[in-house]
Design a protein around this motif. Structure first.
Motif, mmCIF file in Angstrom:
data_model
loop_
_atom_site.group_PDB
_atom_site.id
_atom_site.type_symbol
_atom_site.label_atom_id
_atom_site.label_comp_id
_atom_site.label_asym_id
_atom_site.label_seq_id
_atom_site.Cartn_x
_atom_site.Cartn_y
_atom_site.Cartn_z
ATOM 1 N N LEU A 122 45.307 -17.264 -85.586
ATOM 2 C CA LEU A 122 43.856 -17.437 -85.414
ATOM 3 C C LEU A 122 43.077 -16.461 -86.281
ATOM 4 N N LEU A 123 43.594 -15.197 -86.341
ATOM 5 C CA LEU A 123 42.928 -14.199 -87.200
ATOM 6 C C LEU A 123 42.991 -14.595 -88.673
ATOM 7 N N GLU A 124 44.180 -15.103 -89.089
ATOM 8 C CA GLU A 124 44.289 -15.538 -90.477
ATOM 9 C C GLU A 124 43.336 -16.691 -90.762
ATOM 10 N N LYS A 125 43.242 -17.619 -89.771
ATOM 11 C CA LYS A 125 42.325 -18.741 -89.959
ATOM 12 C C LYS A 125 40.885 -18.261 -90.068
ATOM 13 N N ASP A 126 40.499 -17.304 -89.158
ATOM 14 C CA ASP A 126 39.128 -16.755 -89.225
ATOM 15 C C ASP A 126 38.887 -16.041 -90.548
ATOM 16 N N ILE A 127 39.920 -15.295 -91.019
ATOM 17 C CA ILE A 127 39.754 -14.551 -92.280
ATOM 18 C C ILE A 127 39.595 -15.521 -93.436
ATOM 19 N N HIS A 128 40.406 -16.616 -93.408
ATOM 20 C CA HIS A 128 40.265 -17.599 -94.489
ATOM 21 C C HIS A 128 38.874 -18.236 -94.472
ATOM 22 N N GLU A 129 38.412 -18.568 -93.224
ATOM 23 C CA GLU A 129 37.070 -19.156 -93.131
ATOM 24 C C GLU A 129 36.010 -18.182 -93.628
ATOM 25 N N LYS A 130 36.165 -16.891 -93.247
ATOM 26 C CA LYS A 130 35.173 -15.909 -93.686
ATOM 27 C C LYS A 130 35.251 -15.655 -95.188
ATOM 28 N N GLN A 131 36.492 -15.735 -95.733
ATOM 29 C CA GLN A 131 36.605 -15.611 -97.184
ATOM 30 C C GLN A 131 35.907 -16.777 -97.883
#
Length: 605
Positions: free
Chosen positions: A334-343
């Motif tokens: 989930l954190l990786e997904k959020d980081i990708h979205e924020k990137q």
């Protein structure tokens, strides 16, 4: 005398004609034969009478060329009221030779008679008086009681079988004329009635004879059946006698077998009593030796329970760790997904920032161009002001000259007139130039106002862009903070992975220990099984040691090998082996190295 209603007279006449035609059709059909063809005259007259009854009081409908009066309309209504009539209506519409509605109505009547449902169809039509009022007048036969009487008479036609060919018949061009000669009585009719009575009697006799023949045929078939049953009965009697003989033989064999069985039982009882005494003696010795084994087994069982409890606890901890591991992996995903979205959002914001910078550069360039234009216009205004000052100076000079000219007027009038004329021309030209300059000034003022408004809008846009830039800076700061949190979570994840690896290593060590303890327990079980399988020598027979051949006593006790079955004294069996499951070392056989078990002898208490 009172005048009768002509419509009532017409209804009565049509009812009487319908009665006569239906009665004559039924009587003639019974005398002629119950199946009728389409060429049968009474049947044709019946259809003509029915057509006249249905046409009585029918409303005239207007069409393009003429007035139309047909009975197909009310008959077509029957399929809506009676669903079984849909088949008749569909077949009438599909007939190829019919072109007029009257022909379709005649075909419908013939099909309804063949189905023996004409009375049912017309009864459904008479019940719906409100629907019939669209086609018939109020005084029509179908709207009055006579129509119900005719429907009741039509029920009697169900005894007749009609075989009519509708497909090839020309029903459109038939002329419906009633032949009254068929219904007038004469001497021939009376003779015909007597003849019909005789024919009916003959037909009844014929039917009686046919019934008798049918019954005789059934009697002959019953006789044949009785014969076959008698034959089968004799066969069964023979089979029963054979079966009885077999039963007698089997009973004799059963008696012999029972006597043999009693003898065998007596022998087995004696043998059992002898073996029971031996088993009881062996059982007592087995109980004494079993006590030591039970203690060892209970201790091993207790250790097994402790080990299994430890294993269960470790498995529970492992399940908890695995679930925590799964949760951590989900959180990481989930954190990786959020980081990708924020990137992705950061990339979009950077693109928007680049676009805003480009727009700012364009606006700055436009502002510089507008400032340069303002400077040029200010210079033009300054030049115009200089020109107006020059014009004012020239005006003053002209006034001075005018004064000088007025003074010198007396000297030269001719020259004065010439100068005056020149002055007038010059003043007109100067006024024109002045008006033009005023127009230019107004235009420049309007241009200045437009430039000021444009500059104000540019300043507002710049302010908005500054606000967006500040928001973007805030968002970038939040993204930096999220990166820091993500790094912290990665460190926590690494720590949890290390803990999980340590726990897995501990579980592997526990598993190895459990496998070792399992192997030991299996060894003990095998030893127990081997002990159960051996048969010990009796105390009376085992009097001397196998190795030293000395007699057993208090100092030399018996030790039994559970593998090879040999008996040694305690002096000869000095080999001892330490076991982890028992606190004391165990004595071992010299020949097979199996565990020795101490055994009480009869001469040792």
């Amino acid at each position: 005398m009172a005048v009768k209603d002509p419509t009532a007279v017409e209804r009565a006449n049509l009812l009487n004609m319908a009665k006569l035609s239906i009665k004559g059709l039924i009587e003639s059909a019974l005398s002629f034969g119950r199946t009728l063809d389409s060429d049968y005259p009474p049947l044709q007259q019946f259809f003509v009478v029915m057509e006249h009854c249905l046409k009585h009081g029918l409303k005239v409908r207007k069409s393009f060329l003429s007035y139309n009066k047909t009975i197909w309309g009310p008959l077509e209504l029957v399929e809506k009221l009676y669903p079984e009539a849909e088949e008749i209506a569909a077949s009438v519409r599909d007939l190829p030779g019919l072109k007029t509605p009257l022909g379709r109505a005649r075909a419908w009547l013939r099909l309804a008679l063949m189905q023996k449902k004409m009375a049912d169809y017309l009864r459904c039509l008479i019940i719906q008086r409100d629907l019939l009022s669209e086609f018939y007048e109020y005084h029509a036969l179908m709207m009055e009681e006579e129509g119900a009487v005719i429907v009741g008479l039509l029920v009697g036609l169900n005894v007749i079988d009609a075989n009519l060919c509708v497909k090839g018949e020309d029903l459109d061009s038939q002329v419906g004329v009633i032949d009254f000669s068929m219904y007038l009585k004469s001497d021939d009719d009376i003779g015909g009635k007597e003849r019909n009575v005789q024919i009916a009697a003959i037909l009844d006799q014929k039917n009686y004879v046919e019934e008798l023949n049918r019954q005789l045929n059934t009697v002959s078939s019953l006789h044949a059946r009785v014969d076959s049953l008698e034959k089968s009965n004799t066969k069964l009697i023979e089979e029963l006698a054979i079966a009885k003989n077999n039963i007698i033989k089997l009973q004799e064999e059963n008696h012999q077998l029972r006597s043999e069985n009693t003898l065998i039982l007596m022998k087995t009882q004696h043998h059992l009593e002898a073996t029971k005494v031996d088993v009881e003696a062996e059982l007592q010795t087995y109980k004494h030796s079993r006590q030591g084994l039970d203690e060892m087994y209970n201790e091993a069982r207790r250790q097994l329970r402790e080990e299994s409890q430890l294993r269960q606890d470790m498995e529970n901890e492992l399940v908890v760790q695995v679930s925590m591991k799964h949760e951590i992996e989900l959180a990481m995903k989930l954190l990786e997904k959020d980081i990708h979205e924020k990137q992705d959002t950061l990339i979009g914001l950077r693109q928007q920032l680049d676009e805003v910078k480009a727009i700012n550069m364009e606006m700055y360039q436009k502002l510089q161009v507008s400032e340069d234009a303002m400077k040029e216009k200010n210079e033009i205004i300054g030049r115009l002001e200089d020109k107006t000052n020059q014009i004012n100076a020239t005006m003053k000079q002209l006034e001075q000259r005018l004064q000088q000219a007025e003074k010198a007027q007396t000297e030269a009038e001719a020259e004065d007139e010439k100068l005056k004329q020149e002055y007038v021309n010059k003043s007109e030209s100067l006024q024109k130039e002045f008006s033009q300059k005023e127009k230019q000034l107004l235009q420049l003022e309007t241009d200045l106002k437009i430039e000021k408004e444009w500059r104000q809008t540019l300043e507002d846009d710049l302010q908005k862009e500054k606000e967006t830039v500040s928001q973007l800076r805030i968002e970038t700061q939040e993204i930096i903070n999220l990166k820091k949190e993500f790094l912290k979570l990665q460190e926590k994840n690494k720590q949890l992975k290390r803990i999980c690896q340590d726990q897995e290593a501990a579980l592997q060590e526990l598993a190895s220990k459990l496998s070792e303890s399992k192997l030991k327990i299996e060894d003990i079980k095998e030893a127990n099984k081997a002990l159960q399988g051996q048969v010990w020598l009796k105390d009376k027979e085992a009097t001397h040691c196998k190795l030293c051949e000395k007699e057993f006593s208090l100092s030399k006790r018996k030790h039994h090998c559970r593998n090879c079955g040999e008996i040694f004294c305690n002096a000869c069996s000095d080999n001892e082996l330490p076991l982890p499951s028992s606190p004391k070392p165990v004595r071992v056989c010299d020949s097979c190295h199996a565990i020795l078990i101490q055994r009480c002898s009869s001469n040792v208490p």
